[in-house]
Design a protein around this motif. Structure first.
Motif, PDB file in Angstrom:
ATOM      1  N   SER A  66       0.829  -1.211   0.000  1.00  0.00           N
ATOM      2  CA  SER A  66       0.000   0.000   0.000  1.00  0.00           C
ATOM      3  C   SER A  66       0.858   1.255   0.000  1.00  0.00           C
ATOM      4  O   SER A  66       0.571   2.222  -0.719  1.00  0.00           O
ATOM      5  CB  SER A  66      -0.930  -0.005   1.223  1.00  0.00           C
ATOM      6  N   ILE A  67       1.919   1.256   0.790  1.00  0.00           N
ATOM      7  CA  ILE A  67       2.822   2.413   0.831  1.00  0.00           C
ATOM      8  C   ILE A  67       3.510   2.589  -0.517  1.00  0.00           C
ATOM      9  O   ILE A  67       3.620   3.697  -1.038  1.00  0.00           O
ATOM     10  CB  ILE A  67       3.871   2.230   1.953  1.00  0.00           C
ATOM     11  N   MET A  68       3.982   1.463  -1.094  1.00  0.00           N
ATOM     12  CA  MET A  68       4.700   1.521  -2.369  1.00  0.00           C
ATOM     13  C   MET A  68       3.831   2.114  -3.482  1.00  0.00           C
ATOM     14  O   MET A  68       4.269   3.003  -4.221  1.00  0.00           O
ATOM     15  CB  MET A  68       5.155   0.116  -2.767  1.00  0.00           C
ATOM     16  N   ILE A  69       2.590   1.654  -3.590  1.00  0.00           N
ATOM     17  CA  ILE A  69       1.722   2.071  -4.687  1.00  0.00           C
ATOM     18  C   ILE A  69       1.181   3.483  -4.476  1.00  0.00           C
ATOM     19  O   ILE A  69       1.245   4.339  -5.369  1.00  0.00           O
ATOM     20  CB  ILE A  69       0.554   1.090  -4.868  1.00  0.00           C
ATOM     21  N   THR A  70       0.654   3.758  -3.283  1.00  0.00           N
ATOM     22  CA  THR A  70      -0.023   5.046  -3.057  1.00  0.00           C
ATOM     23  C   THR A  70       0.935   6.222  -2.971  1.00  0.00           C
ATOM     24  O   THR A  70       0.511   7.370  -3.120  1.00  0.00           O
ATOM     25  CB  THR A  70      -0.871   4.992  -1.774  1.00  0.00           C
ATOM     26  N   SER A  71       2.205   5.952  -2.733  1.00  0.00           N
ATOM     27  CA  SER A  71       3.174   7.051  -2.700  1.00  0.00           C
ATOM     28  C   SER A  71       3.594   7.480  -4.095  1.00  0.00           C
ATOM     29  O   SER A  71       4.188   8.545  -4.273  1.00  0.00           O
ATOM     30  CB  SER A  71       4.416   6.635  -1.903  1.00  0.00           C
ATOM     31  N   VAL A  74      11.688  -2.104  -0.609  1.00  0.00           N
ATOM     32  CA  VAL A  74      12.889  -1.699  -1.356  1.00  0.00           C
ATOM     33  C   VAL A  74      12.499  -0.916  -2.610  1.00  0.00           C
ATOM     34  O   VAL A  74      13.100   0.114  -2.929  1.00  0.00           O
ATOM     35  CB  VAL A  74      13.734  -2.942  -1.727  1.00  0.00           C
ATOM     36  N   ILE A  75      11.477  -1.413  -3.322  1.00  0.00           N
ATOM     37  CA  ILE A  75      11.001  -0.696  -4.511  1.00  0.00           C
ATOM     38  C   ILE A  75      10.503   0.696  -4.134  1.00  0.00           C
ATOM     39  O   ILE A  75      10.766   1.680  -4.837  1.00  0.00           O
ATOM     40  CB  ILE A  75       9.874  -1.490  -5.207  1.00  0.00           C
ATOM     41  N   HIS A  76       9.819   0.793  -2.995  1.00  0.00           N
ATOM     42  CA  HIS A  76       9.331   2.097  -2.522  1.00  0.00           C
ATOM     43  C   HIS A  76      10.488   3.050  -2.249  1.00  0.00           C
ATOM     44  O   HIS A  76      10.454   4.223  -2.658  1.00  0.00           O
ATOM     45  CB  HIS A  76       8.505   1.893  -1.255  1.00  0.00           C
ATOM     46  N   LEU A  77      11.534   2.563  -1.573  1.00  0.00           N
ATOM     47  CA  LEU A  77      12.677   3.418  -1.254  1.00  0.00           C
ATOM     48  C   LEU A  77      13.391   3.889  -2.521  1.00  0.00           C
ATOM     49  O   LEU A  77      13.789   5.054  -2.630  1.00  0.00           O
ATOM     50  CB  LEU A  77      13.649   2.654  -0.350  1.00  0.00           C
ATOM     51  N   ILE A  78      13.541   2.970  -3.477  1.00  0.00           N
ATOM     52  CA  ILE A  78      14.196   3.345  -4.734  1.00  0.00           C
ATOM     53  C   ILE A  78      13.366   4.388  -5.480  1.00  0.00           C
ATOM     54  O   ILE A  78      13.895   5.378  -6.005  1.00  0.00           O
ATOM     55  CB  ILE A  78      14.406   2.092  -5.613  1.00  0.00           C
ATOM     56  N   THR A  79      12.069   4.177  -5.501  1.00  0.00           N
ATOM     57  CA  THR A  79      11.171   5.110  -6.197  1.00  0.00           C
ATOM     58  C   THR A  79      11.208   6.487  -5.548  1.00  0.00           C
ATOM     59  O   THR A  79      11.258   7.518  -6.237  1.00  0.00           O
ATOM     60  CB  THR A  79       9.729   4.566  -6.184  1.00  0.00           C
ATOM     61  N   MET A  80      11.180   6.519  -4.212  1.00  0.00           N
ATOM     62  CA  MET A  80      11.211   7.801  -3.508  1.00  0.00           C
ATOM     63  C   MET A  80      12.548   8.518  -3.714  1.00  0.00           C
ATOM     64  O   MET A  80      12.599   9.752  -3.827  1.00  0.00           O
ATOM     65  CB  MET A  80      10.974   7.563  -2.004  1.00  0.00           C
ATOM     66  N   ARG A  81      13.612   7.721  -3.797  1.00  0.00           N
ATOM     67  CA  ARG A  81      14.932   8.331  -4.020  1.00  0.00           C
ATOM     68  C   ARG A  81      14.999   8.961  -5.406  1.00  0.00           C
ATOM     69  O   ARG A  81      15.477  10.091  -5.569  1.00  0.00           O
ATOM     70  CB  ARG A  81      16.004   7.264  -3.877  1.00  0.00           C
ATOM     71  N   GLU A  82      14.477   8.242  -6.412  1.00  0.00           N
ATOM     72  CA  GLU A  82      14.460   8.768  -7.775  1.00  0.00           C
ATOM     73  C   GLU A  82      13.543   9.987  -7.870  1.00  0.00           C
ATOM     74  O   GLU A  82      13.851  10.965  -8.553  1.00  0.00           O
ATOM     75  CB  GLU A  82      13.987   7.681  -8.741  1.00  0.00           C
ATOM     76  N   LYS A  83      12.412   9.918  -7.174  1.00  0.00           N
ATOM     77  CA  LYS A  83      11.463  11.027  -7.194  1.00  0.00           C
ATOM     78  C   LYS A  83      12.065  12.267  -6.550  1.00  0.00           C
ATOM     79  O   LYS A  83      11.914  13.394  -7.047  1.00  0.00           O
ATOM     80  CB  LYS A  83      10.181  10.607  -6.460  1.00  0.00           C
TER      81      LYS A  83
END
Length: 390
Positions: free
Chosen positions: A281-286, A371-380
């Motif tokens: 949920s965190i990964m997708i909604t962020s 991990v995917i969430h952290l990578i996505t947030m870092r890129e964002k």
């Protein structure tokens, strides 16, 4: 407190979509709960369909015997799809296929292998298989011991022998296994109801706070962005824990579970499944900021994984390739653990090894999503920084 009140108001405004999973789960659960009251104290026959390509005295005697022990159902359509539907919708519990050479092989003293299909997680297969074997073994025994007798006499002796009644005593664990199996099916439904409610709550809150005008207003607030994000995360987590408690309490009441080892494992499995739900949920909604995209996730991933993962349709009815695809979703491993608990009476080391492995798979999914969430947030964040400098 203002942030938490805002989260509560957002959830109240979206209560329709949040209650959807609860309503659907409650309706399906009532259907399964009815099966828990069917603890028959005596052995009753199964609903069987006989598809015969033979037409002989032996075949007729065999089918007559099956009809006395069970309820024979006539199916109008015998296509593969119709047979699968008949099993799935409980029109029949067992389908028996009699080949052309059935009577010929029996007349020659050869054992015949009969093809069959059954509903999964039922006692029907063992029950009907025993009936079939009783008849065939009795006939072949008489034929071997009295080779001079004609076929008509052999059929009469077989019928006379099998007409004698006896008493069947259930194993002490039979009803316990039956109840645990149905309980496992009810816990499986959390994969849709709980997942949908938690994900929808995260989506509603994050979409509201990520709106451009809200972000600009919050940027002028004395509360730092990091502190605000922490409050939103805490509010979302509190909502998710509330959902978990609500759903688990509902299932415990419906299954009339007692606080024993079985319930402990069921609840422990829901905790293991709760973690990847939060992470997903965190990964997708962020990342997603479109209501249509969120609805697509609900319909495609959550509901789709329930269909292929054995929640709505038992895995036994699905092709092997579908089960292999389902293994790439946390829903599949949650259902596998519930099935394992449902059919286990002796919680030995073998059970523990399998339970821990499947629970570990759920935690692996949670870690991957995070991990995917952290990578996505870092890129964002990197993209926003470059945009600001430009």
């Amino acid at each position: 407190m203002t942030t938490y009140r805002a989260i509560l108001q957002i959830l109240k405004k979206n209560k329709g979509s949040l209650l959807l999973g609860v309503i659907i789960m409650a309706i399906i659960t009532m259907f399964y709960a009815g099966q828990m009251t069917k603890d028959a104290e005596e052995l009753t026959g199964a609903k069987i369909a006989v598809l015969s390509e033979d037409d002989s005295a032996i075949e007729k005697g065999f089918v007559d015997y099956l009809g006395k022990q069970h309820t024979i159902v006539k199916l109008k359509d015998t296509s593969q799809k119709s047979l699968d539907d008949a099993l799935y919708f409980d029109e029949v519990e067992y389908i028996l296929e009699i080949p052309k050479d059935f009577s010929e092989k029996l007349a020659n003293g050869e054992r015949v292998k009969l093809a069959s299909k059954t509903r999964p997680a039922t006692f029907s297969q063992s029950l009907v298989d025993t009936t079939v074997n009783n008849y065939l073994n009795t006939y072949l025994t008489y034929q071997k011991q009295m080779p001079a007798q004609n076929q008509q006499e052999l059929l009469k002796m077989t019928k006379k022998t099998l007409s004698k009644d006896g008493k069947v005593h259930f194993d002490s664990t039979y009803h316990k296994k039956q109840k645990q199996s149905v309980s496992g099916q009810i816990y499986n439904l959390l994969a849709y109801g709980m997942f949908l409610s938690i994900f929808s709550g995260y989506a509603a809150v994050n979409l509201a706070f990520n709106r451009e005008e809200i972000r600009q207003r919050n940027s002028c607030s004395p509360v730092s962005r990091r502190k605000l994000a922490r409050r939103i995360s805490t509010g979302n987590l509190a909502y998710a824990v509330f959902c978990w408690v609500l759903f688990v309490a509902f299932v415990v009441v419906i299954t009339k579970g007692s606080f024993d080892q079985v319930m402990g494992y069921f609840i422990l499995n829901t905790v293991a499944f709760f973690i990847p739900i939060i992470s997903f949920s965190i990964m997708i909604t962020s990342v997603l900021q479109n209501e249509d995209a969120i609805a697509g996730i609900n319909n495609i991933f959550i509901m789709g994984s329930c269909f292929v993962g054995g929640i709505f349709v038992p895995g036994e009815f699905l092709p092997d390739i579908v089960n292999k695809i389902a293994a790439f979703t946390p829903t599949y491993w949650f259902a596998q653990n519930n099935e394992l608990i449902g059919k286990t009476v002796d919680f030995n080391q073998k059970f523990m090894d399998k339970f821990l492995f499947q629970s570990g798979m759920l935690l692996v999914f949670a870690a991957v999503f995070w991990v995917i969430h952290l990578i996505t947030m870092r890129e964002k964040g990197s993209f926003s920084f470059k945009k600001a400098r430009a």
